[in-house]
Write an enzyme that holds these catalytic residues in place. Structure first.
Site, short mmCIF file in Angstrom:
data_model
loop_
_atom_site.label_atom_id
_atom_site.label_comp_id
_atom_site.label_asym_id
_atom_site.label_seq_id
_atom_site.Cartn_x
_atom_site.Cartn_y
_atom_site.Cartn_z
N CYS A 132 -5.97 1.15 5.71
CA CYS A 132 -6.46 -0.14 6.19
C CYS A 132 -5.85 -0.39 7.58
O CYS A 132 -4.98 0.35 8.04
CB CYS A 132 -6.07 -1.26 5.22
SG CYS A 132 -4.30 -1.64 5.22
N GLU A 143 0.89 3.87 1.88
CA GLU A 143 1.38 4.25 3.21
C GLU A 143 2.59 3.40 3.60
O GLU A 143 3.58 3.93 4.13
CB GLU A 143 0.29 4.07 4.27
CG GLU A 143 -1.01 4.77 3.98
CD GLU A 143 -2.04 3.90 3.27
OE1 GLU A 143 -3.22 3.96 3.64
OE2 GLU A 143 -1.66 3.15 2.35
N HIS A 157 0.84 -1.19 0.00
CA HIS A 157 0.00 0.00 0.00
C HIS A 157 0.88 1.25 0.00
O HIS A 157 2.06 1.21 0.39
CB HIS A 157 -0.91 0.00 1.22
CG HIS A 157 -1.99 -1.04 1.13
ND1 HIS A 157 -2.98 -1.15 2.07
CD2 HIS A 157 -2.23 -2.01 0.22
CE1 HIS A 157 -3.80 -2.15 1.74
NE2 HIS A 157 -3.35 -2.67 0.62
N CYS A 181 -1.94 -0.89 7.53
CA CYS A 181 -1.21 0.38 7.40
C CYS A 181 -1.37 1.22 8.66
O CYS A 181 -0.44 1.92 9.06
CB CYS A 181 -1.68 1.13 6.17
SG CYS A 181 -1.11 0.37 4.63
#
Length: 137
Positions: A95, A69, A67, A98
């Site tokens: 999410c 992040e 992801h 993260c």
């Protein structure tokens, strides 16, 4: 308010950065900012050295796709910068995986634009005392 102007600029830049992603289903961008300076950036995609194909033949995201992040946090970890006390600007709400990284990285504020349908990441950030703000553009 001056800080709101910068917030808007940074979130817009996160959307520009998201365009670097090779993912077809969703392109996400993230910036880590500390003391009004961008110290890291990331977008969702495959790990270094992998083919830039995020989805399989059934259009399912491959399990090893990182992801935005996570990419930004791991990138700052390899640098001489510290994310402790920083703000994360991200196109989409984090999410839960993260969110755990954000907390451990010492990021104190998260500004996102679009709320993802699953909000357990936001719930965890709030529980940890991370300031979370939605800023649509």
């Amino acid at each position: 308010m001056k800080s709101r102007k910068f917030d808007k600029s940074y979130i817009e830049m996160a959307f520009v950065w998201a365009r670097n992603s090779y993912c077809k289903r969703m392109q996400v961008g993230a910036l880590i900012v500390k003391e009004n300076m961008i110290i890291s950036d990331g977008y969702n995609g495959t790990p270094s050295g992998f083919d830039n194909l995020c989805e399989d033949e059934n259009n399912i995201t491959k399990p090893y796709v990182l992801h935005a992040e996570a990419n930004a946090i791991t990138k700052v970890a390899k640098s001489n910068n510290s994310s402790n006390g920083a703000t994360l600007y991200v196109t989409d709400s984090p999410c839960i995986e993260c969110a755990k990284l954000i907390i451990q990285a010492g990021i104190k504020r998260v500004v996102y634009s679009r709320k993802y349908r699953i909000t357990d990441g936001l719930d965890l950030l709030n529980r940890a005392g991370v300031v979370v703000e939605q800023l649509g553009i």
